[in-house]
Enzyme design. Structure first.
Site, PDB file in Angstrom:
ATOM      1  N   SER A  30       0.867  -1.170   0.000  1.00  0.00           N
ATOM      2  CA  SER A  30       0.000   0.000   0.000  1.00  0.00           C
ATOM      3  C   SER A  30       0.906   1.222   0.000  1.00  0.00           C
ATOM      4  CB  SER A  30      -0.938  -0.004   1.214  1.00  0.00           C
ATOM      5  OG  SER A  30      -0.229  -0.226   2.423  1.00  0.00           O
ATOM      6  N   GLU A  32       1.308   5.638   0.694  1.00  0.00           N
ATOM      7  CA  GLU A  32       0.786   6.858   1.298  1.00  0.00           C
ATOM      8  C   GLU A  32       1.211   8.077   0.493  1.00  0.00           C
ATOM      9  OE1 GLU A  32       0.906   7.547   5.693  1.00  0.00           O
ATOM     10  OE2 GLU A  32       2.105   9.303   5.118  1.00  0.00           O
ATOM     11  N   THR A  63      -2.706  11.770   3.538  1.00  0.00           N
ATOM     12  CA  THR A  63      -2.505  12.319   4.875  1.00  0.00           C
ATOM     13  C   THR A  63      -3.374  13.556   5.124  1.00  0.00           C
ATOM     14  OG1 THR A  63      -0.655  13.697   4.172  1.00  0.00           O
ATOM     15  CG2 THR A  63      -0.136  11.479   4.942  1.00  0.00           C
ATOM     16  N   ALA A  66      -1.592  18.860  10.139  1.00  0.00           N
ATOM     17  CA  ALA A  66      -1.738  19.168  11.560  1.00  0.00           C
ATOM     18  C   ALA A  66      -2.884  20.162  11.756  1.00  0.00           C
ATOM     19  CB  ALA A  66      -0.438  19.748  12.103  1.00  0.00           C
ATOM     20  N   HIS A  92      -6.858   9.886   5.829  1.00  0.00           N
ATOM     21  CA  HIS A  92      -6.414  10.106   7.203  1.00  0.00           C
ATOM     22  C   HIS A  92      -7.383  11.071   7.883  1.00  0.00           C
ATOM     23  CE1 HIS A  92      -1.966   8.768   6.960  1.00  0.00           C
ATOM     24  NE2 HIS A  92      -2.641   8.206   5.972  1.00  0.00           N
ATOM     25  N   ASP A 124      -1.155  15.444  15.242  1.00  0.00           N
ATOM     26  CA  ASP A 124      -0.184  16.371  15.813  1.00  0.00           C
ATOM     27  C   ASP A 124      -0.810  17.750  15.968  1.00  0.00           C
ATOM     28  OD1 ASP A 124       1.933  14.477  15.838  1.00  0.00           O
ATOM     29  OD2 ASP A 124       2.195  14.791  13.682  1.00  0.00           O
ATOM     30  N   ASP A 175       2.773   2.409  25.487  1.00  0.00           N
ATOM     31  CA  ASP A 175       2.519   2.598  24.067  1.00  0.00           C
ATOM     32  C   ASP A 175       1.793   1.386  23.481  1.00  0.00           C
ATOM     33  OD1 ASP A 175       2.707   4.311  21.847  1.00  0.00           O
ATOM     34  OD2 ASP A 175       4.484   3.282  21.104  1.00  0.00           O
ATOM     35  N   GLN A 229      15.167  16.022   5.700  1.00  0.00           N
ATOM     36  CA  GLN A 229      13.742  15.860   5.964  1.00  0.00           C
ATOM     37  C   GLN A 229      13.502  14.589   6.781  1.00  0.00           C
ATOM     38  OE1 GLN A 229      11.173  14.890   2.564  1.00  0.00           O
ATOM     39  NE2 GLN A 229       9.859  16.610   3.148  1.00  0.00           N
ATOM     40  N   PHE A 233      11.573  14.055  10.359  1.00  0.00           N
ATOM     41  CA  PHE A 233      10.490  13.088  10.560  1.00  0.00           C
ATOM     42  C   PHE A 233      10.828  12.127  11.695  1.00  0.00           C
ATOM     43  CE2 PHE A 233       9.174  13.273   5.781  1.00  0.00           C
ATOM     44  CZ  PHE A 233       8.504  14.459   6.018  1.00  0.00           C
ATOM     45  N   HIS A 283       3.806  -1.089   3.721  1.00  0.00           N
ATOM     46  CA  HIS A 283       3.180   0.204   3.459  1.00  0.00           C
ATOM     47  C   HIS A 283       4.286   1.217   3.187  1.00  0.00           C
ATOM     48  CE1 HIS A 283      -0.012   3.243   3.737  1.00  0.00           C
ATOM     49  NE2 HIS A 283       0.797   3.974   4.485  1.00  0.00           N
TER      50      HIS A 283
END
Length: 313
Positions: A30, A32, A63, A66, A92, A124, A175, A229, A233, A283
């Site tokens: 899959s 994103e 996605t 925020a 999302h 977030d 968690d 980047q 992340f 994914h």
């Protein structure tokens, strides 16, 4: 790591033969994407969708910024994928700065647009570094969001998992307990945050099983196209970047083709080791670029389905 005899045999073959020699092509994938901000970015996104679609992904997800900052663009992108492609599209959706009534309106809009799959996340805060504060009339957690969405319509729901523990979690066990609450609330699967060590995923998978989690956990793969980047992340989601990986990208800032080759090699090796350990679902966090994900899928034995059908005819 609790491997079956068949998985151990897969691992032995991976050591004895070239890593990607004659794989069965039985992995499922899959992808994103993120919603585009400009017309040019939209062209890039649709080029990526069209390149990856023939690989027959289980779904693609889009996605959500925020604080709901990309709400309309996310909806437009997901609706277009659902309308113009044969791929199952997932949207999302987060709890941030939204009341339960607003969430209901958004979810019902997705259902009316033919979208049946939601990636449900706490989300977030809109200000980087701020702590999450639930909306006074909203959902307090991702588990609450999952239960709320299930009460609206029989959505397929994916949630997030953190192999190296969410940065805000009190402990790894806390968690895991939160992940179990999300799945017990009605989620169908968990998709992991990215990681760069296969052992990190295998250890997490074993710990989840020991905690009574039997649902599917899909490893999330980030092919690194931008090192700076990726560091950002990783800091946000608690993922460790191994020192050896940092060193491999040194000196490549002005050599994009070489950087792509190194990135593909690192991600492909990770996927090969996951495959050898019994993983069959992956994914990919594409960052709206198809090349690296497509190359890795090819190494895993996946081929365009249209071409296969034409050959059979």
């Amino acid at each position: 790591m609790n491997l079956t005899v068949n998985q151990l045999e897969d691992a032995r073959r991976a050591l004895d033969a070239p890593l990607f020699a004659d794989l069965a092509g039985d992995a499922q994938v899959s992808f994103e994407f993120f919603p585009p901000k400009t017309a040019k970015m939209e062209e890039t996104l649709w080029s990526a969708v069209q390149t990856l679609a023939p690989l027959g992904p289980r779904f693609v997800s889009v996605t959500y910024g925020a604080g709901g900052s990309t709400r309309e663009r996310t909806h437009a992108t997901v609706a277009r994928i659902a309308r113009e492609t044969p791929i199952a599209a997932a949207a999302h959706l987060t709890c941030v700065e939204a009341s339960k009534d607003e969430i209901r309106e958004i979810a019902e809009g997705y259902w009316e647009a033919g979208v049946r799959h939601i990636v449900a996340l706490r989300g977030d805060p809109p200000v980087e570094g701020a702590r999450f504060i639930p909306h006074p009339q909203g959902f307090a957690s991702a588990a609450d969001l999952v239960a709320g969405l299930k009460a609206i319509a029989p959505f397929e729901i994916s949630v997030a998992a953190y192999p190296e523990t969410h940065p805000e979690a009190q402990s790894g066990q806390a968690d895991l307990d939160n992940l179990k609450r999300k799945l017990d609330a009605g989620a169908n699967r968990a998709i992991s945050q990215f990681f760069f060590s296969p052992d990190a995923f295998f250890r997490f998978r074993d710990r989840a099983a020991a905690a009574g989690i039997t649902d599917e956990i899909v490893p999330g793969i980030l092919p690194v196209s931008n090192v700076a980047q990726t560091r950002k992340f990783a800091a946000m989601c608690g993922a460790a970047i191994p020192p050896w990986m940092d060193r491999l990208f040194e000196g490549l800032d002005d050599h994009p083709a070489a950087r792509q080759l190194v990135a593909a090699t690192i991600a492909a090796e990770l996927c090969g080791k996951l495959y050898a350990g019994g993983v069959r679902n992956l994914h990919f966090y594409t960052l709206n670029r198809a090349e690296l994900s497509y190359a890795i899928c090819h190494l895993l034995g996946l081929r365009p389905q249209v071409a296969q059908k034409e050959e059979a005819a």
